[in-house]
Design a protein around this motif. Structure first.
Motif, mmCIF file in Angstrom:
data_model
loop_
_atom_site.group_PDB
_atom_site.id
_atom_site.type_symbol
_atom_site.label_atom_id
_atom_site.label_comp_id
_atom_site.label_asym_id
_atom_site.label_seq_id
_atom_site.Cartn_x
_atom_site.Cartn_y
_atom_site.Cartn_z
ATOM 1 N N ARG A 1 -28.333 -28.707 -18.532
ATOM 2 C CA ARG A 1 -27.909 -28.914 -17.051
ATOM 3 C C ARG A 1 -26.375 -28.612 -16.798
ATOM 4 O O ARG A 1 -26.009 -27.966 -15.819
ATOM 5 N N SER A 2 -25.472 -29.044 -17.740
ATOM 6 C CA SER A 2 -24.300 -28.964 -17.560
ATOM 7 C C SER A 2 -23.859 -27.485 -17.739
ATOM 8 O O SER A 2 -22.955 -27.155 -16.802
ATOM 9 N N ARG A 3 -24.610 -26.843 -18.300
ATOM 10 C CA ARG A 3 -23.967 -25.513 -18.537
ATOM 11 C C ARG A 3 -24.796 -24.366 -17.306
ATOM 12 O O ARG A 3 -23.830 -23.699 -16.951
ATOM 13 N N ALA A 4 -25.741 -24.793 -17.041
ATOM 14 C CA ALA A 4 -26.627 -24.053 -15.951
ATOM 15 C C ALA A 4 -25.683 -24.368 -14.660
ATOM 16 O O ALA A 4 -25.566 -23.397 -13.705
ATOM 17 N N ALA A 5 -25.159 -25.697 -14.301
ATOM 18 C CA ALA A 5 -24.461 -25.851 -13.234
ATOM 19 C C ALA A 5 -23.090 -26.008 -13.175
ATOM 20 O O ALA A 5 -22.253 -25.882 -12.168
ATOM 21 N N GLY A 6 -22.485 -25.533 -14.235
ATOM 22 C CA GLY A 6 -20.940 -25.255 -14.454
ATOM 23 C C GLY A 6 -20.381 -26.590 -13.900
ATOM 24 O O GLY A 6 -19.595 -26.569 -13.525
ATOM 25 N N LEU A 7 -20.918 -27.832 -14.476
ATOM 26 C CA LEU A 7 -20.389 -28.956 -14.224
ATOM 27 C C LEU A 7 -19.101 -29.195 -14.612
ATOM 28 O O LEU A 7 -18.536 -28.731 -15.698
ATOM 29 N N SER A 8 -18.060 -29.927 -13.675
ATOM 30 C CA SER A 8 -16.986 -30.212 -14.066
ATOM 31 C C SER A 8 -16.790 -31.476 -15.015
ATOM 32 O O SER A 8 -17.805 -31.924 -15.223
ATOM 33 N N ALA A 9 -15.492 -31.826 -15.370
ATOM 34 C CA ALA A 9 -15.537 -32.999 -16.504
ATOM 35 C C ALA A 9 -15.899 -34.177 -15.478
ATOM 36 O O ALA A 9 -16.617 -35.189 -15.869
ATOM 37 N N VAL A 10 -15.312 -34.259 -14.079
ATOM 38 C CA VAL A 10 -15.693 -35.471 -13.306
ATOM 39 C C VAL A 10 -17.422 -35.606 -13.104
ATOM 40 O O VAL A 10 -18.034 -36.774 -13.271
ATOM 41 N N ASP A 11 -18.110 -34.405 -12.803
ATOM 42 C CA ASP A 11 -19.516 -34.267 -12.599
ATOM 43 C C ASP A 11 -20.141 -34.910 -13.932
ATOM 44 O O ASP A 11 -21.246 -35.726 -13.660
ATOM 45 N N CYS A 12 -19.704 -34.340 -14.867
ATOM 46 C CA CYS A 12 -20.314 -35.038 -16.439
ATOM 47 C C CYS A 12 -19.867 -36.289 -16.484
ATOM 48 O O CYS A 12 -21.055 -36.911 -16.816
ATOM 49 N N LEU A 13 -19.033 -36.997 -16.090
ATOM 50 C CA LEU A 13 -18.788 -38.225 -16.259
ATOM 51 C C LEU A 13 -19.601 -39.044 -15.251
ATOM 52 O O LEU A 13 -20.145 -40.378 -15.635
ATOM 53 N N GLU A 14 -19.825 -38.533 -14.271
ATOM 54 C CA GLU A 14 -20.569 -39.279 -13.258
ATOM 55 C C GLU A 14 -22.206 -39.307 -13.791
ATOM 56 O O GLU A 14 -22.813 -40.019 -13.549
ATOM 57 N N LEU A 15 -22.553 -38.018 -14.195
ATOM 58 C CA LEU A 15 -23.916 -38.169 -15.125
ATOM 59 C C LEU A 15 -23.987 -38.980 -16.082
ATOM 60 O O LEU A 15 -24.819 -39.627 -16.494
ATOM 61 N N ASP A 16 -22.593 -39.063 -17.046
ATOM 62 C CA ASP A 16 -22.726 -40.019 -17.949
ATOM 63 C C ASP A 16 -23.086 -41.317 -17.604
ATOM 64 O O ASP A 16 -24.012 -41.966 -18.281
ATOM 65 N N SER A 17 -22.686 -41.747 -16.542
ATOM 66 C CA SER A 17 -23.043 -43.012 -15.915
ATOM 67 C C SER A 17 -24.339 -43.269 -15.684
ATOM 68 O O SER A 17 -24.929 -44.406 -15.840
ATOM 69 N N VAL A 18 -25.041 -42.320 -15.216
ATOM 70 C CA VAL A 18 -26.426 -42.374 -15.026
ATOM 71 C C VAL A 18 -27.367 -42.630 -16.162
ATOM 72 O O VAL A 18 -27.975 -43.431 -16.370
ATOM 73 N N LEU A 19 -27.029 -41.663 -17.347
ATOM 74 C CA LEU A 19 -27.444 -41.697 -18.451
ATOM 75 C C LEU A 19 -27.196 -43.232 -19.196
ATOM 76 O O LEU A 19 -28.203 -43.596 -19.610
ATOM 77 N N CYS A 20 -26.233 -43.631 -19.327
ATOM 78 C CA CYS A 20 -25.735 -44.958 -19.943
ATOM 79 C C CYS A 20 -26.554 -46.049 -19.141
ATOM 80 O O CYS A 20 -26.976 -46.883 -19.863
ATOM 81 N N GLY A 21 -26.716 -45.939 -17.603
ATOM 82 C CA GLY A 21 -27.524 -46.975 -17.235
ATOM 83 C C GLY A 21 -28.893 -47.120 -17.817
ATOM 84 O O GLY A 21 -29.617 -47.783 -18.005
ATOM 85 N N HIS A 22 -29.427 -45.857 -18.250
ATOM 86 C CA HIS A 22 -30.733 -45.795 -18.775
ATOM 87 C C HIS A 22 -30.788 -46.243 -20.179
ATOM 88 O O HIS A 22 -31.816 -47.282 -20.354
ATOM 89 N N PHE A 23 -30.131 -45.771 -20.833
ATOM 90 C CA PHE A 23 -29.903 -46.253 -22.201
ATOM 91 C C PHE A 23 -29.578 -47.667 -22.290
ATOM 92 O O PHE A 23 -30.297 -48.238 -23.092
#
Length: 188
Positions: free
Chosen positions: A97-119
């Motif tokens: 997803r990160s590669r396909a969408a060309g996510l910025s560092a901020v976008d990745c950190l926001e997605l990290d927060s979603v993943l951390c919530g699940h884990f």
């Protein structure tokens, strides 16, 4: 991607070399660090061939079949198989997803927060990994899924949806308006 990785590696190596020189570990330690970094870059074609696959089972098969760096591939395979199959599948999806969408560092950190919530809420294998490695120290985790083939794709997709909207950390908003953060009264 390899050029970007090489650039980051050069920066990190120069920082490590400077730190080693300041700590008095000398040129020998810096040379060893540089050799290790160079060794990793020599493996980039193998890394791309093995880890550029669409699924974790395909990555496992590629590592098993690779002949250019058999010892390194065996070690990588052991590390991959030692971890949670669910975490491996989520990590691969995150990378894609990160590669396909060309996510910025901020976008990745926001997605990290979603993943951390699940884990951390128990949706993944985090607690079992902590138990097996740090608490009981038996290194015998009982993962929710025994193999990567057993991980349902729809479960992996659920990890990318916030559990609760208020759990999503909106870094972009905070970074865009830092004066609003500073204007808030502090609570003691």
């Amino acid at each position: 991607a390899a050029a970007d990785l090489a650039h980051v590696n050069n920066i990190l190596t120069s920082i490590q070399t400077a730190a080693a020189a300041q700590q008095g570990t000398g040129a020998a330690a810096a040379a060893v660090q540089q050799q290790q970094a160079d060794s990793l870059f020599a493996k980039l074609p193998v890394i791309d061939r093995c880890f550029g696959k669409a699924s974790v089972p395909q990555i496992v098969a590629a590592l098993q079949a690779e002949t250019a760096e058999p010892a390194w591939c065996r070690e990588a395979l052991q590390q991959l198989q030692r971890g949670s199959p669910l975490s491996a599948a989520v990590t691969l999806e995150y990378y894609k997803r990160s590669r396909a969408a060309g996510l910025s560092a901020v976008d990745c950190l926001e997605l990290d927060s979603v993943l951390c919530g699940h884990f951390t809420a128990g949706d993944g294998d985090f607690a079992e990994g902590v138990r097996a490695r740090l608490i009981d120290k038996d290194d015998k985790p009982n993962w929710k899924h025994g193999t990567a083939e057993q991980v349902p794709g729809e479960l992996v997709q659920q990890f990318f949806k916030p559990r609760r909207q208020q759990d999503v950390i909106k870094l972009r908003d905070a970074l865009a308006r830092p004066w609003q953060q500073a204007a808030k009264p502090s609570r003691l």
